[in-house]
Design a protein around this motif. Structure first.
Motif, PDB file in Angstrom:
ATOM      1  N   GLY A  17       0.418  -1.482  -0.027  1.00 31.94           N
ATOM      2  CA  GLY A  17      -0.110  -0.237   0.183  1.00 31.94           C
ATOM      3  C   GLY A  17       0.932   1.386  -0.176  1.00 31.94           C
ATOM      4  O   GLY A  17      -0.054   2.151  -0.067  1.00 31.94           O
ATOM      5  N   LEU A  18       2.412   1.519  -0.266  1.00 34.57           N
ATOM      6  CA  LEU A  18       3.049   2.111   0.493  1.00 34.57           C
ATOM      7  C   LEU A  18       3.325   2.704  -1.279  1.00 34.57           C
ATOM      8  O   LEU A  18       3.361   1.245  -1.687  1.00 34.57           O
ATOM      9  CB  LEU A  18       4.592   1.987   1.016  1.00 34.57           C
ATOM     10  N   SER A  19       3.551   4.365  -2.337  1.00 34.95           N
ATOM     11  CA  SER A  19       3.866   4.531  -2.517  1.00 34.95           C
ATOM     12  C   SER A  19       5.724   4.118  -2.431  1.00 34.95           C
ATOM     13  O   SER A  19       6.062   4.012  -1.608  1.00 34.95           O
ATOM     14  CB  SER A  19       2.899   5.942  -2.951  1.00 34.95           C
ATOM     15  N   ASP A  20       6.401   4.831  -3.425  1.00 39.85           N
ATOM     16  CA  ASP A  20       7.728   4.307  -3.370  1.00 39.85           C
ATOM     17  C   ASP A  20       7.524   6.025  -3.676  1.00 39.85           C
ATOM     18  O   ASP A  20       8.526   6.302  -2.093  1.00 39.85           O
ATOM     19  CB  ASP A  20       8.235   5.053  -5.240  1.00 39.85           C
ATOM     20  N   ALA A  21       6.953   7.150  -2.872  1.00 37.35           N
ATOM     21  CA  ALA A  21       6.780   8.274  -2.335  1.00 37.35           C
ATOM     22  C   ALA A  21       7.734   8.167  -0.992  1.00 37.35           C
ATOM     23  O   ALA A  21       8.187   8.497   0.022  1.00 37.35           O
ATOM     24  CB  ALA A  21       6.540   9.352  -3.252  1.00 37.35           C
ATOM     25  N   ASP A  22       5.988   7.392  -0.506  1.00 29.85           N
ATOM     26  CA  ASP A  22       5.725   7.190   1.077  1.00 29.85           C
ATOM     27  C   ASP A  22       7.157   6.617   1.364  1.00 29.85           C
ATOM     28  O   ASP A  22       7.666   6.431   2.209  1.00 29.85           O
ATOM     29  CB  ASP A  22       5.247   5.799   1.728  1.00 29.85           C
ATOM     30  N   VAL A  23       7.640   6.009   1.238  1.00 27.64           N
ATOM     31  CA  VAL A  23       8.679   4.228   1.196  1.00 27.64           C
ATOM     32  C   VAL A  23      10.573   5.469   1.121  1.00 27.64           C
ATOM     33  O   VAL A  23      10.740   5.546   1.929  1.00 27.64           O
ATOM     34  CB  VAL A  23       9.370   4.023   0.129  1.00 27.64           C
ATOM     35  N   ALA A  24      10.579   6.880   0.735  1.00 30.93           N
ATOM     36  CA  ALA A  24      11.771   7.255   0.463  1.00 30.93           C
ATOM     37  C   ALA A  24      10.892   8.031   1.132  1.00 30.93           C
ATOM     38  O   ALA A  24      12.437   8.538   2.189  1.00 30.93           O
ATOM     39  CB  ALA A  24      12.077   8.366  -0.888  1.00 30.93           C
ATOM     40  N   GLN A  25      10.354   8.807   1.910  1.00 27.86           N
ATOM     41  CA  GLN A  25       9.824   9.573   2.442  1.00 27.86           C
ATOM     42  C   GLN A  25      10.184   8.929   3.986  1.00 27.86           C
ATOM     43  O   GLN A  25      10.988   9.522   4.864  1.00 27.86           O
ATOM     44  CB  GLN A  25       8.562  10.501   2.797  1.00 27.86           C
ATOM     45  N   GLY A  26      10.133   7.702   4.121  1.00 27.23           N
ATOM     46  CA  GLY A  26       9.734   6.849   5.673  1.00 27.23           C
ATOM     47  C   GLY A  26      11.478   6.615   5.569  1.00 27.23           C
ATOM     48  O   GLY A  26      11.866   6.598   7.128  1.00 27.23           O
ATOM     49  N   LEU A  27      11.652   6.486   5.033  1.00 29.42           N
ATOM     50  CA  LEU A  27      13.708   6.013   4.688  1.00 29.42           C
ATOM     51  C   LEU A  27      14.474   6.941   5.091  1.00 29.42           C
ATOM     52  O   LEU A  27      15.053   7.052   6.153  1.00 29.42           O
ATOM     53  CB  LEU A  27      14.034   5.917   3.607  1.00 29.42           C
ATOM     54  N   PHE A  68      22.877  -0.314  -0.666  1.00 34.73           N
ATOM     55  CA  PHE A  68      21.533  -0.128   0.377  1.00 34.73           C
ATOM     56  C   PHE A  68      22.361   0.736   1.654  1.00 34.73           C
ATOM     57  O   PHE A  68      21.778   1.651   2.206  1.00 34.73           O
ATOM     58  CB  PHE A  68      20.622  -1.128   1.119  1.00 34.73           C
ATOM     59  N   LEU A  69      23.378   0.614   2.327  1.00 34.14           N
ATOM     60  CA  LEU A  69      23.785   1.324   3.826  1.00 34.14           C
ATOM     61  C   LEU A  69      24.360   2.351   2.958  1.00 34.14           C
ATOM     62  O   LEU A  69      24.346   2.796   4.290  1.00 34.14           O
ATOM     63  CB  LEU A  69      25.373   0.260   3.131  1.00 34.14           C
ATOM     64  N   ALA A  70      25.054   2.657   1.449  1.00 33.95           N
ATOM     65  CA  ALA A  70      25.040   4.153   1.552  1.00 33.95           C
ATOM     66  C   ALA A  70      23.235   5.104   1.102  1.00 33.95           C
ATOM     67  O   ALA A  70      24.045   6.321   1.357  1.00 33.95           O
ATOM     68  CB  ALA A  70      25.363   4.045   0.014  1.00 33.95           C
ATOM     69  N   ALA A  71      22.717   3.721   0.586  1.00 32.63           N
ATOM     70  CA  ALA A  71      21.579   5.068   0.878  1.00 32.63           C
ATOM     71  C   ALA A  71      21.226   5.446   2.605  1.00 32.63           C
ATOM     72  O   ALA A  71      20.131   6.313   2.617  1.00 32.63           O
ATOM     73  CB  ALA A  71      20.395   4.329   0.231  1.00 32.63           C
ATOM     74  N   TRP A  72      20.894   4.365   3.118  1.00 34.34           N
ATOM     75  CA  TRP A  72      20.533   4.439   4.374  1.00 34.34           C
ATOM     76  C   TRP A  72      21.569   5.423   4.858  1.00 34.34           C
ATOM     77  O   TRP A  72      20.952   6.646   5.545  1.00 34.34           O
ATOM     78  CB  TRP A  72      20.881   3.390   5.494  1.00 34.34           C
ATOM     79  N   GLN A  73      23.194   5.818   4.918  1.00 34.58           N
ATOM     80  CA  GLN A  73      23.793   6.041   5.768  1.00 34.58           C
ATOM     81  C   GLN A  73      23.635   8.228   5.020  1.00 34.58           C
ATOM     82  O   GLN A  73      24.189   8.772   5.477  1.00 34.58           O
ATOM     83  CB  GLN A  73      25.091   6.117   5.208  1.00 34.58           C
ATOM     84  N   GLY A  74      23.528   8.039   3.449  1.00 32.36           N
ATOM     85  CA  GLY A  74      22.958   9.263   3.665  1.00 32.36           C
ATOM     86  C   GLY A  74      21.975  10.159   3.287  1.00 32.36           C
ATOM     87  O   GLY A  74      21.567  10.312   1.943  1.00 32.36           O
ATOM     88  N   ARG A  75      20.485   9.347   3.993  1.00 32.00           N
ATOM     89  CA  ARG A  75      19.574   9.385   2.857  1.00 32.00           C
ATOM     90  C   ARG A  75      18.986  10.597   3.578  1.00 32.00           C
ATOM     91  O   ARG A  75      17.914  11.305   2.887  1.00 32.00           O
ATOM     92  CB  ARG A  75      18.662   8.932   4.093  1.00 32.00           C
ATOM     93  N   GLN A  76      19.822  11.658   4.127  1.00 32.39           N
ATOM     94  CA  GLN A  76      19.309  13.275   3.747  1.00 32.39           C
ATOM     95  C   GLN A  76      19.860  13.557   2.645  1.00 32.39           C
ATOM     96  O   GLN A  76      18.658  14.609   2.594  1.00 32.39           O
ATOM     97  CB  GLN A  76      19.894  13.622   5.068  1.00 32.39           C
TER      98      GLN A  76
END
Length: 197
Positions: A17-27, A68-76
């Protein structure tokens, strides 16, 4: 949609049910469950890109984890106005693939240089300095920790590739690569110290 409702959907397992934008924002907001969702949605894409570029499944797995580690660490650093989240992940993937290819080239150069010193020669016609270099190198090789010594021995004396060494030893490929890299760096440091001294 609020961050709390995104988190609730992620934790509740209703990821569809989550849109890609919702997943990105949550991350971006630090929701680890949304990182899990992102991995499930785009992990195959990242792995496929890495596998095609690197030609090695295990290396592609390493790159996928790094992405995915880089995405998490650089999520901002993710900005939705600049493009889709999947595109942002692809950009990270390309950089990590380039890093992996560069590291592979460095490893190959190190192995070639060390192999040139360790390779078989006819010592009866060798210059005395060459024989001394070999003795020195064998001595330094003997000082390495056992796992590093074993990996380098299998690579140089039995002419095994890193995947073959992983199969022979039962160690993960990443572990074999780490032992080879550390062992070669240690040998290089020792040989430079000898050259300076």
């Amino acid at each position: 949609m609020t961050v709390d409702s995104i988190t609730e959907q992620c934790v509740g397992g209703r990821w569809e049910g989550l849109s890609d934008a919702d997943v990105a924002q949550g991350l971006v907001d630090g929701d680890e469950e949304c990182l899990t969702v992102a991995y499930h949605r785009w992990g195959t894409l990242v792995h496929t890109l890495a596998g095609r570029s690197l030609g090695d499944t295990r290396e592609a797995e390493d790159v996928t984890q790094q992405v995915f580690l880089a995405a998490w660490q650089g999520r901002q650093g993710y900005r939705p106005e600049r493009g889709a989240f999947a595109g942002w992940l692809v950009g990270i993937t390309r950089r990590k693939i380039a890093d992996a290819l560069s590291a592979r080239t460095r490893r190959t150069d190190l192995v070639a240089a060390a192999g040139a010193l360790l390779g078989p020669v006819d010592d009866t016609h060798a210059r005395p300095e060459t024989v001394l270099d070999r003795v020195l190198l064998r001595g330094e090789l003997a000082r390495l920790p056992a796992p590093q010594r074993r990996v380098l021995h299998l690579a140089f004396y039995e002419d095994l590739t890193q995947p073959q060494i992983a199969q022979r030893t039962g160690w993960p490929l990443g572990t074999v690569k780490s032992h080879a890299r550390r062992g070669l760096h240690q040998l290089r440091r020792c040989l430079r110290a000898e050259a300076v001294g």
